[in-house]
Scaffold this active site. Structure first.
Site, short mmCIF file in Angstrom:
data_model
loop_
_atom_site.label_atom_id
_atom_site.label_comp_id
_atom_site.label_asym_id
_atom_site.label_seq_id
_atom_site.Cartn_x
_atom_site.Cartn_y
_atom_site.Cartn_z
N LYS A 113 0.82 -1.21 0.00
CA LYS A 113 0.00 0.00 0.00
C LYS A 113 0.86 1.27 0.00
CE LYS A 113 -4.23 -2.15 1.14
NZ LYS A 113 -3.75 -3.53 1.14
C1 LIG Z 1 -4.32 -4.63 0.39
C2 LIG Z 1 -3.49 -5.87 0.29
C3 LIG Z 1 -3.76 -6.86 -0.70
C4 LIG Z 1 -4.94 -6.77 -1.64
O1 LIG Z 1 -4.76 -5.80 -2.65
P1 LIG Z 1 -6.00 -5.30 -3.51
O2 LIG Z 1 -5.49 -4.16 -4.31
O3 LIG Z 1 -7.04 -4.88 -2.51
O4 LIG Z 1 -6.46 -6.43 -4.35
C5 LIG Z 1 -2.92 -7.96 -0.76
N1 LIG Z 1 -1.89 -8.11 0.09
C6 LIG Z 1 -1.60 -7.19 1.05
C7 LIG Z 1 -0.47 -7.44 1.97
C8 LIG Z 1 -2.38 -6.04 1.18
O5 LIG Z 1 -2.09 -5.15 2.14
#
Ligand SMILES: *Cc1c(COP(=O)(O)O)cnc(C)c1O
Length: 497
Positions: A113
């Site tokens: 993120k």
């Molecule tokens: C948010 C997240 C995901 C999922 O990503 P999306 O864009 O919501 O599909 C997968 N792995 C981790 C560690 C995350 O923080």
């Protein structure tokens, strides 16, 4: 370049407008009205560029209402070696059988993120200057863990912004709680809420629609906004690393220009994999997009049957950031695949709201089948994957990335497709240390988080990343716990300081 809404294709707004608003008034998501293309020469030129320059080039195609100086400011403020532990920003680790792990967790919170939330504050403040008369932007976030911390790190001490994060008192891991309650920065506020994640989210929604709070804040020239994953300002930065990884693999002579790659993504809200789809539309040679889910396999079923059905059991898994039954960003994909048919989107997402279920047309289903492969795996399979990848290749996967590797390996066996494949790795294994330790070593675990981590370091001969280690000696700054009904008061107290 303009942006329409998935529920009103006649709408035309600038990127700055889309980023400030987040969600369109009628509930749709902002989508670009055309997809810019990269030529062969442009992609080849990326090979010798830095991540910052690649990011600049991608953004300049999408955010055409930003000046070159504004875009430079945004990319350089985000993607540097103060915020990331490598100048490459995203690293590539090569495993056997043509698998390339794209490590998207070298940022300050050790989860992918950061790739978007490090730049969003700059995109948002620049947009607010154009669209909102330079008002102070007050960000509200309800979080089940990763997003809150990544948003705090992104917005801390960014001029013209402040951020309030709410998390469920007993609904986050001890490490996630430590990460948030020890957060530094003069413009940050963190508060626990009695209840679960839904209580937090409902509390935030109630604040957004509270006219009294809105007018009180406007008197002080403050505008509320969110750092939600449906904001175009979070999606655009994710396209960059797929363009970048392709150029890097060409540069490293792992592939030849024009050679197609598969991209496999551990998926929750469908944002990360959607960004890979946009990269493909822009001209990056991509064969299959592989959508990997845990036991919450609503997307696996959807991609394989054309029926999206959220009426099912919700599982709490070892890959909690993918424990989602409504994948919001899917709406953007369906909008593009249906020929920008806003009437169909309104119909399907209306049914999702009322019945928890919709079925796409045969034509859209066929297009999805061409583009995507989908698979899922259980917690046991996830842990077995962590174990085998570590013992056979000495590479330590986190629980989310392990889901992707497992689903990819199944795909390769099932189809015999040996196309080289980029697998998105979305978190550092130390973020989910307990499950990772259990997978690698098994046996008893100490209650103390840092004791456990020391054991994982020893057993795997790897190191906990510095930002996680640093939380050990940091003082807890935020201890407030409130009922969700009092969250508005918390925000006003903080902002009227
Ligand atoms: C948010 C997240 C995901 C999922 O990503 P999306 O864009 O919501 O599909 C997968 N792995 C981790 C560690 C995350 O923080």
């Amino acid at each position: 370049m303009n942006y329409a809404s998935t529920r009103n294709s006649a709408l035309k707004v600038t990127s700055a407008h889309a980023i400030v608003k987040g969600l369109s008034d009628e509930g749709g998501l902002y989508v670009p009205t055309s997809i810019p293309q990269f030529t062969k020469d442009e992609i080849l030129a990326f090979c010798d560029k830095s991540y910052v320059d690649r990011a600049y080039d991608v953004f300049s195609k999408f955010l055409t209402d930003f000046t070159p100086a504004e875009l430079r400011h945004c990319v350089e403020s985000a993607y540097n070696d103060k915020n990331f532990d490598t100048n490459n920003i995203a690293e590539i680790s090569k495993l056997r059988n043509g698998r390339y792990i794209l490590e998207l967790w070298h940022g300050p919170t050790c989860a992918f993120k950061d790739m978007a939330l490090q730049i969003l504050p700059y995109l948002l403040t620049t947009s607010a200057k154009k669209e909102a008369g330079g008002k102070h932007i007050a960000i509200l976030v309800a979080t089940s863990g990763d997003t809150g911390k990544a948003a705090l790190e992104g917005f801390k001490d960014v001029a013209g912004t402040s951020i309030s994060v709410f998390y469920p008192e007993d609904g986050v891991s001890p490490m996630q709680k430590r990460q948030m309650t020890t957060q530094d920065g003069a413009n940050v506020n963190v508060c626990a809420v009695k209840g679960n994640f839904d209580d937090c989210q409902n509390g935030v929604k109630a604040i957004f629609t509270d006219k009294n709070i809105e007018s009180e804040l406007l008197k002080n020239n403050i505008l509320l906004s969110s750092a939600n994953s449906i904001n175009w300002g979070r999606l655009a930065p994710q396209i960059v690393y797929y363009v970048s990884v392709y150029a890097q693999l060409v540069k490293d002579e792992e592939i030849e220009y024009g050679e197609k790659i598969n991209i496999c993504v551990p998926t929750g809200n469908f944002g990360n994999i959607l960004a890979a789809y946009y990269a493909k539309l822009m001209g990056i040679p991509v064969n299959k997009l592989i959508c990997a889910s845990n036991s919450n396999n609503v997307l696996t079923d959807f991609i394989n049957t054309g029926v999206y059905d959220r009426n099912r059991k919700f599982y709490t898994t070892v890959s909690p950031s993918m424990d989602i039954l409504i994948s919001s960003n899917l709406e953007r994909l369906l909008y593009h695949l249906s020929g920008e048919n806003d009437a169909l989107i309104n119909d399907w997402f209306g049914k999702l709201k009322t019945d928890g279920r919709y079925e796409v047309s045969a034509d859209v289903k066929a297009k999805i089948g061409e583009l995507f492969y989908a698979g899922c795996c259980s917690d046991e399979e996830t842990k077995a994957q962590i174990h085998s990848t570590f013992s056979e290749e000495h590479y330590l996967l986190d629980t989310h990335s392990a889901v992707a590797v497992k689903v990819y390996d199944d795909y390769r066996k099932k189809t015999g497709d040996e196309t080289k494949t980029v697998i998105a790795s979305t978190a550092n294994p130390y973020k989910f240390g307990r499950a990772v330790y259990d997978a690698v070593c098994g046996g008893e675990q100490p209650d103390d988080e840092f004791e456990l981590i020391a054991m994982l370091e020893k057993a795997t001969d790897t190191k906990m990343p510095a930002p996680l280690a640093a939380t050990k000696d940091k003082a807890v700054r935020f201890t407030r716990v409130v009922n969700s009904a009092d969250m508005g008061r918390v925000v006003l107290d903080f902002l009227n300081k």
